[in-house]
Design a protein around this motif. Sequence first.
Motif, short mmCIF file in Angstrom:
data_model
loop_
_atom_site.label_atom_id
_atom_site.label_comp_id
_atom_site.label_asym_id
_atom_site.label_seq_id
_atom_site.Cartn_x
_atom_site.Cartn_y
_atom_site.Cartn_z
N ALA A 86 -30.19 17.20 -3.59
CA ALA A 86 -29.28 17.58 -4.68
C ALA A 86 -28.99 16.40 -5.58
O ALA A 86 -29.01 16.52 -6.81
CB ALA A 86 -27.99 18.17 -4.12
N VAL A 107 -27.10 24.28 -2.84
CA VAL A 107 -27.60 23.40 -1.79
C VAL A 107 -27.32 24.03 -0.44
O VAL A 107 -26.16 24.27 -0.08
CB VAL A 107 -26.92 22.01 -1.85
CG1 VAL A 107 -27.57 21.05 -0.87
CG2 VAL A 107 -26.93 21.45 -3.26
N THR A 160 -22.40 24.31 -2.59
CA THR A 160 -22.96 23.59 -1.46
C THR A 160 -22.46 24.11 -0.12
O THR A 160 -21.28 24.43 0.03
CB THR A 160 -22.70 22.07 -1.56
OG1 THR A 160 -23.33 21.41 -0.45
CG2 THR A 160 -21.22 21.74 -1.55
#
Length: 131
Positions: free
Chosen positions: A38, A8, A52
């Motif tokens: 996500a 992400v 992330t």
Amino acid sequence: MSKNILLVDDNDELRDLAEIVFEKEGLDYRTCGSGCDALELMEEREYDVLVTDYQMPEMDGEELIGEIRSRDSRTHTVLYSTDDSMAETAEVLGVPFKHKTGGLEVYRDIVEMLKGTNELALKEVPAEQYI
């Protein structure tokens, strides 16, 4: 390594770089540009590893990790950022931290960490979690 990864990052160019590395390594992966995206992807499928970014609009990486944990997900997480002070946040969250350099190297490092073949992986993430 047969784990599936969700990366992400709100930066399109960096997601493209990650895809180059993950594709070359033969990984099963998806990428998206926000924490909200996500969470939607995680409704459709369970991911073994979430990588992330911290600084994103709408929902930052810390909020995303908190939301994933509140859903009792078994997804392992890695936080990465250009801001080295986020290493402290990652430590508090109990997740590995990678400095986002903006090049391919960070994604190669993440692959190596997931394989459990570098010192960072052995210190911060028990290798058996990813094997």
